[in-house]
Motif scaffolding. Structure first.
Motif, PDB file in Angstrom:
ATOM      1  N   ARG A 199       1.821   6.729  -6.587  1.00 20.69           N
ATOM      2  CA  ARG A 199       0.694   7.626  -6.927  1.00 20.69           C
ATOM      3  C   ARG A 199       1.154   9.080  -6.795  1.00 20.69           C
ATOM      4  NH1 ARG A 199      -2.437   3.732  -3.552  1.00 20.69           N
ATOM      5  NH2 ARG A 199      -3.657   2.503  -5.027  1.00 20.69           N
TER       6      ARG A 199
ATOM      7  N   GLU B  46       0.854  -1.220   0.000  1.00 20.42           N
ATOM      8  CA  GLU B  46       0.000   0.000   0.000  1.00 20.42           C
ATOM      9  C   GLU B  46       0.874   1.248   0.000  1.00 20.42           C
ATOM     10  OE1 GLU B  46      -0.951  -2.259   3.209  1.00 20.42           O
ATOM     11  OE2 GLU B  46      -1.205  -3.309   1.295  1.00 20.42           O
TER      12      GLU B  46
ATOM     13  N   PRO C 281      -3.869   8.653  -2.810  1.00 18.17           N
ATOM     14  CA  PRO C 281      -2.917   8.088  -1.826  1.00 18.17           C
ATOM     15  C   PRO C 281      -3.337   8.423  -0.401  1.00 18.17           C
ATOM     16  CG  PRO C 281      -1.969   9.987  -2.968  1.00 18.17           C
ATOM     17  CD  PRO C 281      -3.276   9.698  -3.641  1.00 18.17           C
ATOM     18  N   SER C 282      -3.241   7.456   0.498  1.00 20.32           N
ATOM     19  CA  SER C 282      -3.525   7.801   1.901  1.00 20.32           C
ATOM     20  C   SER C 282      -2.245   8.183   2.626  1.00 20.32           C
ATOM     21  CB  SER C 282      -4.254   6.668   2.624  1.00 20.32           C
ATOM     22  OG  SER C 282      -3.704   5.448   2.286  1.00 20.32           O
ATOM     23  N   HIS C 283      -1.123   7.888   2.005  1.00 22.94           N
ATOM     24  CA  HIS C 283       0.153   8.339   2.577  1.00 22.94           C
ATOM     25  C   HIS C 283       0.761   9.352   1.614  1.00 22.94           C
ATOM     26  CE1 HIS C 283       4.342   8.184   3.916  1.00 22.94           C
ATOM     27  NE2 HIS C 283       4.649   7.988   2.637  1.00 22.94           N
TER      28      HIS C 283
ATOM     29  N   ASP D 248       1.272   4.050  -2.872  1.00 22.43           N
ATOM     30  CA  ASP D 248       1.030   5.464  -2.530  1.00 22.43           C
ATOM     31  C   ASP D 248       2.206   6.336  -2.969  1.00 22.43           C
ATOM     32  OD1 ASP D 248      -1.489   5.195  -1.553  1.00 22.43           O
ATOM     33  OD2 ASP D 248      -0.955   5.275   0.584  1.00 22.43           O
TER      34      ASP D 248
END
Ligand SMILES: C[S@@+](CC[C@H](N)C(=O)[O-])C[C@H]1O[C@@H](n2cnc3c(N)ncnc32)[C@H](O)[C@@H]1O
Ligand SMILES: [Zn+2]
Length: 593
Positions: A466, A459, A491-493, A463
Motif C-alpha cells: 500500500r 497484513e 496502511p497501519s504499518h 501494508d
C-alpha cells in the motif's frame, strides 16, 4: 552374444562410460546430469556423516561401557546402547563378550575396536536403473561406497546395464550388479537391507514409495525424483490427491509445494511401518523435484508427524496464503499430549480482499533441508570442482538453498503481489529492505528467482505494498477488484524502503551465481524408452529431444495410456513459471461463492 561397438555410441558422464545403442531402446537423458551430480554430492556427504555418527556412538558406548565395567563387568557385556534415533548401527550383535581378564579398560577398548569394524560400506539400491549410468557413477566416483544393486523390469535395460558394467571394467564388475525384476518386489523382499535407496522413475514415484520406505536401513537415505510436475503443481489436483494424498494449489510457490507434497507422501508411507523421515535436502531443478531424506524407526517419534504437516489456505482473489497445522502438542507433566490442530486459521472471506479461499495440502511444513548438511554438501562440491560435470549448476542451486529461511514454508512472489494491485513492482532489494526494516526475516527461494520467503504476516506485506502504491500510483480499477479492496484500506504499518544491508543475500552481495540458464536447447524431460513417438511429443519436446525418432504410424496425442507417467513436460507448468494469474477466472469465483 558379441557386442559390435559400431552399433553403439559411447556416452561419458563423470567417470562412467555407457554404450548407447543407436536404436536407443534404453532410457537416457543427458539433462539428468544435474540430478546425478547432486546425488553423488549427497552420497559423499552421507558417507562422511554416517562415519561421524558411528564414531560418536562408539565413543559414547566406550565411555558408558568403561563406566559400567568398573561397576559390574558382567553386566556390561549384555548392554546395548541404541542411538538417539533408534538406529541399530551400533549394535555389537551380541558377538562381542567383554572378558574380565584384560581389565575394564582393555575390555572397553576391545568392544570399541570390534564395533568399529562393523560399519560396513553403505549398500546402495538403484531401483530403476535403465542403462545403469547412475549406478556406475556411484560405484566409480563415490569413495567408500559398498555394493550397488541396479534393478530394472525392462529386459533391454538390464541387458544394456550388464553390458555397461562390463564396459566399465573390473572396479564396476566387482561393485555393481544388475537384475531383471520389479523393483517393488525386490524392495519388499529386502526390508531395511539398503543404506541408500534411489528412486528415479518416469513421472511419479508414488507406486514405489511403500516398498522403498521399508527397504531403507535405519538411518539410511532415500533419494527420490518426481518428474510429474504438472500433477504436483495443480494441473490435475485430483490426480495428485490420488497419487500423493495431497491437494496441490496453483500458486507461484507451486514448485516448492510439489516438494512438500512429495515429502508428506513419503512420511505417510513411512508411518505405516512405525518409521519417519528427516529431510536433508530437497531440490527443484530443471523439470523435476528430488528429495533426499533419512529414514528412522520409532513409534514415539512418529507421533510428531501431524505437527510437521499443514493445510494451506490460498485466497483466490489476492493469493495471500496461510498455513494450518494438522496437529499440535501440549506438554503434560513429564510427557506430551497430541491433539488435532485448532482451526480454521482464516475466516470464510479473505480479510484483505474479501474473496474465498482454496484449501490445499496437507504438505510437509517442517524444514525441507538440514542446513548443516547443505553446507557440508556445498563445501564438498566446491572442494572437488573437477569431479562434477554439472558443477556450476549444482553449486548455484546449493548456494541458494543454503540461504533459504529454513522455517518458512512457501514464498511470496513480488510479481504476483504487484499483479494483484496492478502496480509496477518494487525491486526485490527495496521490498526486502522494507520487510527487514519492519523487523521480519527475508530470504530468496531456490525454486524461483522472484520468490521471497518471509516470516512477515500478510497484513505487513500488504501494508508495504500500500505504501509503495502511494508513491507509485496506479490507474483506477473496478472497486470489486481484489487489488482495489486491498488499496481501499489505509496502511497501519508505515513501510520504510531505505536500503538495508541484508536486502541482498550473501551470494548476491558476493556476486555468486544463484540461478543459471539451461546449458543448451531441449534441456528437459525425455519420453519413455521404446515408446511410440507422436506429433505431441515432437511439439512438446522438439525434434532433437526425441532423437529424430518420429514414427510415421504414430498415434495421435491423447491415445497414450498412462500419459502422466511419462517424463514429459506439460505445457505452461514445467517450463519456467506457470502463468497462474489467468487461472483466477469467473469460474473460480463462482465455484467458491
Ligand atoms: C527414468 S528411467 C531411470 C533412469 C536412470 N535412473 C538414470 O539415471 O539414467 C526409469 C526406469 O525404470 C524402469 N522401471 C519402470 N517400472 C519399473 C519397475 N516396476 N521395476 C523396475 N524397473 C522399472 C524403466 O524400465 C526405466 O528403465
Ligand atoms: Zn484475498
Amino acid at each position: 552374444m558379441e557386442t559390435d561397438l559400431n552399433d553403439y555410441t559411447v556416452i561419458k558422464e563423470g567417470e562412467a562410460e555407457v554404450l548407447m545403442h543407436k536404436k536407443n531402446q534404453v532410457f537416457f537423458n543427458k539433462a539428468q546430469v544435474n540430478n546425478r551430480d547432486m546425488s553423488i554430492a549427497v552420497l559423499r556427504a552421507f558417507i562422511i556423516k554416517r562415519k561421524q555418527e558411528h564414531e560418536a556412538m562408539l565413543s559414547k558406548r566406550a565411555r558408558s561401557s568403561g563406566k559400567v565395567v568398573e561397576k559390574d563387568v558382567s553386566e556390561t557385556s549384555k548392554e546395548e546402547t541404541p542411538t538417539e534415533n533408534g538406529d541399530d548401527n551400533g549394535k555389537t550383535n551380541g558377538e562381542h563378550e567383554v572378558t574380565t581378564q584384560d581389565g575394564p579398560k582393555e575390555a572397553a577398548k576391545t568392544a570399541y575396536e570390534s564395533a568399529r569394524r562393523e560399519l560396513k560400506p553403505p549398500r546402495v539400491l538403484e531401483a530403476l536403473s535403465a542403462s545403469g549410468l547412475r549406478a556406475l557413477r556411484y560405484a566409480r566416483e563415490v569413495e567408500g561406497i559398498g555394493q550397488v544393486v541396479a534393478l530394472d523390469n525392462d529386459p533391454a535395460s538390464v541387458e544394456a546395464c550388464q553390458r555397461n558394467i562390463k564396459f566399465n571394467g573390473l572396479m564396476s564388475t566387482s561393485k555393481v550388479e544388475s537384475h531383471l525384476t520389479d523393483a517393488r518386489v525386490h524392495m519388499l523382499s529386502h526390508p531395511k537391507d539398503f543404506d541408500v535407496v534411489d528412486l528415479d522413475p518416469y513421472g511419479a514415484p508414488s507406486i514405489f514409495l511403500d516398498s522403498a520406505v521399508q527397504s531403507v536401513a535405519d538411518g539410511g537415505l532415500l533419494m527420490c525424483t518426481a518428474t510429474d510436475m504438472a500433477v504436483l503443481c495443480g494441473a490435475n489436483g485430483e490426480v495428485c490427491y490420488s497419487k500423493y494424498g495431497s491437494y496441490p494449489l496453483k500458486g507461484k510457490y507451486c514448485h516448492e509445494m510439489a516438494l512438500r507434497i512429495l515429502l508428506a507422501s513419503i512420511e505417510s508411507h513411512a508411518n505405516r511401518y512405525k518409521r519417519y523421515i528427516v529431510p536433508v535436502l530437497s531440490v527443484q531443478m530443471d523439470f523435476y523435484v528430488r528429495v533426499f531424506v533419512r529414514v528412522y524407526t520409532s513409534a514415539s517419534a512418529m507421533k510428531n508427524t501431524p505437527l510437521k504437516l499443514s493445510y494451506v489456505y490460498q485466497c483466490i482473489g489476492c493469493d495471500s496464503f496461510h498455513l494450518q497445522s494438522v496437529g499440535r502438542s501440549l506438554p503434560k507433566n513429564n510427557s506430551v499430549r497430541y491433539l488435532p490442530g485448532v482451526g480454521p486459521v482464516v475466516p470464510q472471506d479473505c480479510t484483505h480482499c474479501g474473496k474465498k479461499y482454496n484449501m490445499g495440502g496437507p504438505i510437509w511444513s517442517a524444514p525441507i533441508h538440514d542446513q548443516e548438511w547443505v553446507n557440508s554438501i556445498l563445501n564438498g562440491v566446491k572442494s572437488m570442482k573437477d569431479r562434477y560435470p554439472a558443477y556450476d549448476r549444482i553449486c548455484a542451486v546449493l548456494t541458494t538453498i543454503s540461504e533459504e529461511l529454513p522455517d518458512v514454508p512457501l514464498f511470496l512472489s513480488l510479481h504476483s503481489l504487484s499483479a494483484t494491485l496492478k502496480c509496477t513492482s518494487p525491486s526485490a532489494a527495496l521490498f526486502r529492505s522494507a520487510v527487514i526494516n519492519a523487523k521480519y526475516r527475508v530470504s530468496g527461494s531456490h525454486v524461483n528467482p522472484l520468490g521471497i520467503k518471509t516470516d512477515a504476516p500478510m497484513e505487513i506485506i500488504w501494508d508495504i505494498m500500500r505504501c509503495w502504491v502511494k508513491n507509485h500510483p496506479i490507474k483506477p480499477q473496478s472497486p470489486e477488484h481484489p487489488g482495489s479492496v486491498i488499496l481501499s484500506k489505509e496502511p497501519s504499518h508505515q513501510a520504510d524502503f531505505s536500503r538495508h544491508v541484508g536486502s541482498l543475500s550473501k551470494a548476491q552481495a558476493k556476486k555468486v551465481a544463484r540461478f543459471l540458464p539451461n546449458p543448451e536447447k531441449h534441456w528437459g524431460p525425455k519420453i519413455r524408452a521404446g515408446r511410440t513417438i507422436t506429433s505431441k511429443h515432437v511439439s512438446l519436446l522438439g525434434h532433437e529431444a526425441v532423437n529424430g525418432h518420429l514414427n510415421n504410424n504414430h498415434k495421435e496425442a491423447g491415445d497414450e495410456e498412462e500419459e502422466e507417467e511419462e517424463e514429459e513436460p506439460e505445457e505452461d507448468i514445467i517450463e519456467g513459471e506457470p502463468e497462474l494469474k489467468r487461472q483466477k477466472t469467473t469460474e473460480d469465483f463462482a465455484s467458491t461463492s
